[in-house]
Design an enzyme around this catalytic site. Structure first.
Site, PDB file in Angstrom:
ATOM      1  N   ARG A 138      14.099 -23.430 -50.390  1.00 29.26           N
ATOM      2  CA  ARG A 138      15.352 -23.105 -49.698  1.00 29.26           C
ATOM      3  C   ARG A 138      15.301 -23.441 -48.204  1.00 29.26           C
ATOM      4  O   ARG A 138      16.296 -23.334 -47.508  1.00 29.26           O
ATOM      5  CB  ARG A 138      15.683 -21.626 -49.856  1.00 29.26           C
ATOM      6  CG  ARG A 138      16.013 -21.229 -51.265  1.00 29.26           C
ATOM      7  CD  ARG A 138      16.543 -19.802 -51.300  1.00 29.26           C
ATOM      8  NE  ARG A 138      16.594 -19.275 -52.636  1.00 29.26           N
ATOM      9  CZ  ARG A 138      17.620 -19.428 -53.478  1.00 29.26           C
ATOM     10  NH1 ARG A 138      18.678 -20.095 -53.107  1.00 29.26           N
ATOM     11  NH2 ARG A 138      17.570 -18.894 -54.679  1.00 29.26           N
ATOM     12  N   ASN A 178      29.338 -23.355 -46.271  1.00 32.39           N
ATOM     13  CA  ASN A 178      28.173 -22.705 -46.856  1.00 32.39           C
ATOM     14  C   ASN A 178      27.941 -23.429 -48.181  1.00 32.39           C
ATOM     15  O   ASN A 178      28.551 -23.091 -49.186  1.00 32.39           O
ATOM     16  CB  ASN A 178      28.413 -21.214 -47.082  1.00 32.39           C
ATOM     17  CG  ASN A 178      27.182 -20.517 -47.636  1.00 32.39           C
ATOM     18  OD1 ASN A 178      26.301 -21.153 -48.190  1.00 32.39           O
ATOM     19  ND2 ASN A 178      27.153 -19.201 -47.499  1.00 32.39           N
ATOM     20  N   ARG A 227      12.962 -17.380 -46.910  1.00 34.73           N
ATOM     21  CA  ARG A 227      13.019 -17.283 -48.369  1.00 34.73           C
ATOM     22  C   ARG A 227      12.064 -18.287 -49.018  1.00 34.73           C
ATOM     23  O   ARG A 227      11.157 -18.779 -48.357  1.00 34.73           O
ATOM     24  CB  ARG A 227      14.470 -17.474 -48.815  1.00 34.73           C
ATOM     25  CG  ARG A 227      15.354 -16.343 -48.230  1.00 34.73           C
ATOM     26  CD  ARG A 227      16.734 -16.332 -48.753  1.00 34.73           C
ATOM     27  NE  ARG A 227      16.735 -16.135 -50.200  1.00 34.73           N
ATOM     28  CZ  ARG A 227      17.782 -16.417 -50.959  1.00 34.73           C
ATOM     29  NH1 ARG A 227      18.890 -16.901 -50.439  1.00 34.73           N
ATOM     30  NH2 ARG A 227      17.722 -16.209 -52.265  1.00 34.73           N
ATOM     31  N   SER A 247      22.120 -15.482 -45.799  1.00 36.31           N
ATOM     32  CA  SER A 247      20.716 -15.090 -45.712  1.00 36.31           C
ATOM     33  C   SER A 247      19.974 -16.043 -44.771  1.00 36.31           C
ATOM     34  O   SER A 247      20.469 -17.119 -44.448  1.00 36.31           O
ATOM     35  CB  SER A 247      20.065 -15.126 -47.101  1.00 36.31           C
ATOM     36  OG  SER A 247      19.938 -16.461 -47.564  1.00 36.31           O
ATOM     37  N   GLU A 278      27.121 -25.715 -40.617  1.00 40.50           N
ATOM     38  CA  GLU A 278      26.576 -25.182 -41.873  1.00 40.50           C
ATOM     39  C   GLU A 278      26.203 -23.727 -41.635  1.00 40.50           C
ATOM     40  O   GLU A 278      25.535 -23.412 -40.643  1.00 40.50           O
ATOM     41  CB  GLU A 278      25.336 -25.991 -42.279  1.00 40.50           C
ATOM     42  CG  GLU A 278      24.691 -25.500 -43.554  1.00 40.50           C
ATOM     43  CD  GLU A 278      23.418 -26.268 -43.890  1.00 40.50           C
ATOM     44  OE1 GLU A 278      22.481 -25.623 -44.389  1.00 40.50           O
ATOM     45  OE2 GLU A 278      23.351 -27.494 -43.647  1.00 40.50           O
ATOM     46  N   ALA A 296      23.479 -23.380 -52.958  1.00 34.44           N
ATOM     47  CA  ALA A 296      22.365 -24.126 -53.561  1.00 34.44           C
ATOM     48  C   ALA A 296      22.445 -25.625 -53.291  1.00 34.44           C
ATOM     49  O   ALA A 296      21.411 -26.306 -53.239  1.00 34.44           O
ATOM     50  CB  ALA A 296      22.316 -23.863 -55.063  1.00 34.44           C
ATOM     51  N   TYR A 354      22.212 -10.700 -50.076  1.00 36.02           N
ATOM     52  CA  TYR A 354      23.546 -11.143 -49.650  1.00 36.02           C
ATOM     53  C   TYR A 354      24.475 -10.019 -49.210  1.00 36.02           C
ATOM     54  O   TYR A 354      25.578 -10.290 -48.760  1.00 36.02           O
ATOM     55  CB  TYR A 354      24.205 -11.946 -50.780  1.00 36.02           C
ATOM     56  CG  TYR A 354      23.427 -13.182 -51.129  1.00 36.02           C
ATOM     57  CD1 TYR A 354      23.425 -14.277 -50.277  1.00 36.02           C
ATOM     58  CD2 TYR A 354      22.665 -13.246 -52.289  1.00 36.02           C
ATOM     59  CE1 TYR A 354      22.693 -15.414 -50.579  1.00 36.02           C
ATOM     60  CE2 TYR A 354      21.937 -14.380 -52.602  1.00 36.02           C
ATOM     61  CZ  TYR A 354      21.956 -15.451 -51.752  1.00 36.02           C
ATOM     62  OH  TYR A 354      21.229 -16.580 -52.047  1.00 36.02           O
ATOM     63  N   HIS A 388      24.856 -19.884 -43.482  1.00 31.81           N
ATOM     64  CA  HIS A 388      24.227 -19.182 -44.603  1.00 31.81           C
ATOM     65  C   HIS A 388      24.211 -17.693 -44.294  1.00 31.81           C
ATOM     66  O   HIS A 388      23.963 -17.300 -43.147  1.00 31.81           O
ATOM     67  CB  HIS A 388      22.807 -19.683 -44.842  1.00 31.81           C
ATOM     68  CG  HIS A 388      22.770 -21.114 -45.240  1.00 31.81           C
ATOM     69  ND1 HIS A 388      23.067 -21.525 -46.511  1.00 31.81           N
ATOM     70  CD2 HIS A 388      22.518 -22.236 -44.524  1.00 31.81           C
ATOM     71  CE1 HIS A 388      22.994 -22.837 -46.566  1.00 31.81           C
ATOM     72  NE2 HIS A 388      22.678 -23.299 -45.363  1.00 31.81           N
ATOM     73  N   PRO A 439      28.523 -22.874 -54.646  1.00 29.33           N
ATOM     74  CA  PRO A 439      28.298 -22.137 -55.884  1.00 29.33           C
ATOM     75  C   PRO A 439      27.766 -20.727 -55.669  1.00 29.33           C
ATOM     76  O   PRO A 439      26.930 -20.488 -54.806  1.00 29.33           O
ATOM     77  CB  PRO A 439      27.283 -22.997 -56.642  1.00 29.33           C
ATOM     78  CG  PRO A 439      26.720 -23.945 -55.669  1.00 29.33           C
ATOM     79  CD  PRO A 439      27.711 -24.091 -54.560  1.00 29.33           C
ATOM     80  N   ASN A 440      28.307 -19.845 -56.457  1.00 30.57           N
ATOM     81  CA  ASN A 440      27.914 -18.437 -56.544  1.00 30.57           C
ATOM     82  C   ASN A 440      28.335 -17.578 -55.360  1.00 30.57           C
ATOM     83  O   ASN A 440      28.125 -16.371 -55.386  1.00 30.57           O
ATOM     84  CB  ASN A 440      26.405 -18.291 -56.801  1.00 30.57           C
ATOM     85  CG  ASN A 440      26.010 -18.896 -58.122  1.00 30.57           C
ATOM     86  OD1 ASN A 440      26.597 -18.581 -59.151  1.00 30.57           O
ATOM     87  ND2 ASN A 440      25.050 -19.795 -58.093  1.00 30.57           N
ATOM     88  N   ARG A 498      25.824 -10.086 -56.817  1.00 33.95           N
ATOM     89  CA  ARG A 498      24.523 -10.752 -56.969  1.00 33.95           C
ATOM     90  C   ARG A 498      23.570 -10.400 -55.835  1.00 33.95           C
ATOM     91  O   ARG A 498      23.966 -10.345 -54.679  1.00 33.95           O
ATOM     92  CB  ARG A 498      24.708 -12.270 -57.033  1.00 33.95           C
ATOM     93  CG  ARG A 498      25.239 -12.859 -55.728  1.00 33.95           C
ATOM     94  CD  ARG A 498      25.459 -14.352 -55.800  1.00 33.95           C
ATOM     95  NE  ARG A 498      24.218 -15.086 -55.721  1.00 33.95           N
ATOM     96  CZ  ARG A 498      24.015 -16.113 -54.900  1.00 33.95           C
ATOM     97  NH1 ARG A 498      24.966 -16.541 -54.111  1.00 33.95           N
ATOM     98  NH2 ARG A 498      22.857 -16.725 -54.876  1.00 33.95           N
TER      99      ARG A 498
END
Length: 143
Positions: free
Chosen positions: A110, A73, A106, A101, A97, A76, A22, A99, A9-10, A17
């Protein structure tokens, strides 16, 4: 080698964003970057994105016997999707996996991945280069 690249998502909102987190690259830029680097590494890549957990699970299930590896990735979903974890365990395809960031720098929530234990490794914090590192890790694993 044929890899499935899955984005949660996103991720489709990259470049719009939270650019400080990012980066400036759009989702289209990310996909092109992955394709070019895959080609340079002699890897065929299919790239999919969904904001819906069940669709990601279906993509993972559909990968069975079709791909040599998965780069995911989960965004969330990283922090709470047992369904994605279970799907990865069910297909038993080497998965990395990634990411963009550094999730460990964070917010506290997270910093926990429920997906990572279903993967051969996790790469976090290197921007979109995290995907290239994931490809290289899967090449190394296949040797």
């Amino acid at each position: 080698m044929k890899l499935l690249i899955l984005n949660g998502p996103n991720i489709n909102m990259l470049g719009k964003r939270e650019r400080a987190i990012y980066g400036e690259s759009s989702y289209e830029d990310l996909c092109e970057y992955i394709r070019v680097n895959g080609q340079n590494l002699s890897i065929n890549v299919d790239i999919l994105q969904s904001n819906i957990e069940g669709e990601l699970v279906t993509y993972i299930q559909d990968a069975y016997d079709k791909y040599d590896g998965i780069i995911i990735n989960p965004a969330a979903y990283t922090h709470y999707s047992i369904a994605i974890y279970d799907a990865l365990k069910a297909v038993d395809i080497p998965t990395v996996e990634v990411h963009i960031s550094n999730i460990y720098a964070r917010e506290e929530y997270r910093r926990k991945s429920v997906v990572a234990p279903a993967c051969i490794g996790q790469i976090s914090g290197f921007g979109i280069y995290s995907y290239v590192m994931g490809m290289m890790a899967l090449i190394n694993k296949a040797k």
